[in-house]
Scaffold this active site. Structure first.
Site, PDB file in Angstrom:
ATOM      1  N   CYS A 120       0.849  -1.405   0.122  1.00 14.31           N
ATOM      2  CA  CYS A 120      -0.073  -0.124  -0.001  1.00 14.31           C
ATOM      3  C   CYS A 120       0.712   1.271   0.159  1.00 14.31           C
ATOM      4  O   CYS A 120       0.219   2.325  -0.377  1.00 14.31           O
ATOM      5  CB  CYS A 120      -1.104   0.181   1.110  1.00 14.31           C
ATOM      6  SG  CYS A 120      -2.121  -1.440   1.412  1.00 14.31           S
ATOM      7  N   HIS A 253      -2.620   7.165   4.410  1.00 14.60           N
ATOM      8  CA  HIS A 253      -3.317   5.962   3.595  1.00 14.60           C
ATOM      9  C   HIS A 253      -4.611   5.448   4.210  1.00 14.60           C
ATOM     10  O   HIS A 253      -4.694   5.517   5.561  1.00 14.60           O
ATOM     11  CB  HIS A 253      -2.407   4.790   3.886  1.00 14.60           C
ATOM     12  CG  HIS A 253      -2.673   3.516   3.410  1.00 14.60           C
ATOM     13  ND1 HIS A 253      -3.223   3.417   2.159  1.00 14.60           N
ATOM     14  CD2 HIS A 253      -2.855   2.264   3.922  1.00 14.60           C
ATOM     15  CE1 HIS A 253      -3.858   2.076   1.868  1.00 14.60           C
ATOM     16  NE2 HIS A 253      -3.570   1.393   2.912  1.00 14.60           N
ATOM     17  N   ASN A 283      -9.991   0.199   1.424  1.00 14.77           N
ATOM     18  CA  ASN A 283      -8.599   0.368   1.092  1.00 14.77           C
ATOM     19  C   ASN A 283      -8.222   0.011  -0.145  1.00 14.77           C
ATOM     20  O   ASN A 283      -8.163  -1.330  -0.587  1.00 14.77           O
ATOM     21  CB  ASN A 283      -7.884  -0.406   2.403  1.00 14.77           C
ATOM     22  CG  ASN A 283      -6.460  -0.522   2.207  1.00 14.77           C
ATOM     23  OD1 ASN A 283      -5.744   0.281   1.265  1.00 14.77           O
ATOM     24  ND2 ASN A 283      -5.662  -0.960   3.228  1.00 14.77           N
TER      25      ASN A 283
END
Ligand code: ACO
Length: 332
Positions: A120, A253, A283
């Site tokens: 990520c 994030h 996500n």
């Protein structure tokens, strides 16, 4: 790795675009596949829905319109790009790289093009790499893509991971500019924690279990994420001679509202300066930060002169922050 952008040419983001799949999947729909509920997912994660790619959609299909939008905003063509980095853990295929595929479609015949794998955090790593190549004079104009189709590597019978993720992609153009854009970066990796979030069987290591799905120790990842979000931001701000009070826009994030709230509280950043869209997208891994930038641009919060702090974290385990003075007027 930590450093400021005082040496070399000045570099900034001059174009931004994003794309999510059309299909919206609600928490209620997921509760048809696994034993979960809208109430549990919202309370533990803040996620209400996510976008899921169609079977025929690959990462390059999502990334391409994002690239077109970013190039249009920068006022340049694909052929003007000499560096194209795609941050992803779900490329179209292992090779050719999605970077090379996109460069070909965009007509970026002179571009170095490749994929970068940092979970990520990939978009933050790619930003730092592109910044370095531009600041050092190797590249003139770069396209940095962050995106993933994680729905392809999820176990659709595992409620502990299925509810967390979504698909999406974003792209930014980086160019040498007269005024200072990027101010500094902090990046790191802790391979020792790698098995808290991993995809066994996806490479040359042979595993007995033939299944190839994301496996995660949620509690350990939660602890890691809350720790590095705060540490990375504080270290970067200090080295750049800024304080948390200077930050106009904080883009963490988008993994989980509880992780974001925890970091925001610890850092002391007021909630109106924090961008949150995990409720709508889940996500999206490497797509998360560019999608959040695009949301902030759309709601008028991303303006020239603002100090923007971005921090990503994810598989590796990895993390990365960038601090920049936003330089581009974002058309509404
Ligand atoms: N629906 C209903 N119940 C569930 C679900 C679900 N989807 N998932 C787990 N549960 C159950 C568990 O089985 C457990 O039941 P038990 O008490 O009977 O054993 C109970 O809920 C509590 O489980 P926990 O794992 O303790 O729940 P927690 O509050 O830790 O939340 C979560 C889990 C949301 C995964 C959290 O740990 C988290 O967000 N971790 C970070 C993970 C993450 O963000 N990963 C993204 C990738 S990495 C990155 O981007 C940073």
């Amino acid at each position: 790795m930590i450093g400021t952008a005082h040496e070399g040419l000045r570099v900034s983001i001059t174009g931004l675009g994003c794309r999510v799949p059309d299909r919206v999947v609600s928490n209620d729909e997921l509760s048809q596949y696994v034993d979960t509920s809208d109430e549990w997912i919202v309370a533990r994660t803040g996620i209400r829905e996510r976008r899921i790619a169609a079977r025929e959609e690959a990462l390059s299909d999502l990334a391409l319109p994002a690239c077109h939008a970013a190039l249009a905003q920068a006022g340049i063509d694909g052929k003007d790009i000499d560096l194209l980095i795609v941050a992803t853990v779900t490329p179209d295929m292992a090779f050719p790289s999605t970077g090379a595929i996109l460069a070909d479609i965009l007509g970026a015949a002179d571009a170095a093009a490749y994929d970068l794998s940092a979970g990520c955090t990939g978009f933050m790593y790619a930003l730092a790499q592109a910044y370095g190549m531009l600041a050092g004079g190797l590249s003139k104009r770069a396209l940095v893509v962050g995106g993933d189709i994680l729905s392809r590597i999820l176990d659709w019978t595992d409620r502990s991971t299925l509810v967390l993720f979504g698909d999406g992609a974003g792209a930014v153009v980086l160019e040498v500019v007269p005024e200072q854009g990027f101010l500094g970066f902090e990046l790191g990796a802790d391979g020792g924690g790698g098995q808290n979030l991993w995809l066994p069987g996806s490479g040359s290591r042979v595993f007995d279990d033939p299944e190839r799905y994301v496996k995660m120790n949620g509690r350990e990842v939660f602890k890691f994420a809350t720790r590095v979000l705060v540490q990375s931001a504080e270290q970067l701000l200090a080295v750049c001679n800024h304080s948390v009070a200077d930050v106009d826009l904080y883009i963490p994030h988008q993994a989980n509202v509880r992780i974001i709230d925890h970091a925001t509280r610890k850092l002391g950043i007021p909630s109106e300066r924090v961008v949150v869209n995990v409720d709508r997208y889940g996500n999206t891994s490497s797509g998360s930060i560019p999608l959040a930038l695009a949301d902030a641009a759309a709601d008028g919060r991303l303006r020239p002169g603002q100090l923007v702090l971005m921090t990503g974290m994810g598989a590796g385990l990895t993390w990365g922050s960038a601090l920049m003075r936003w330089t581009k007027e974002m058309a509404a």
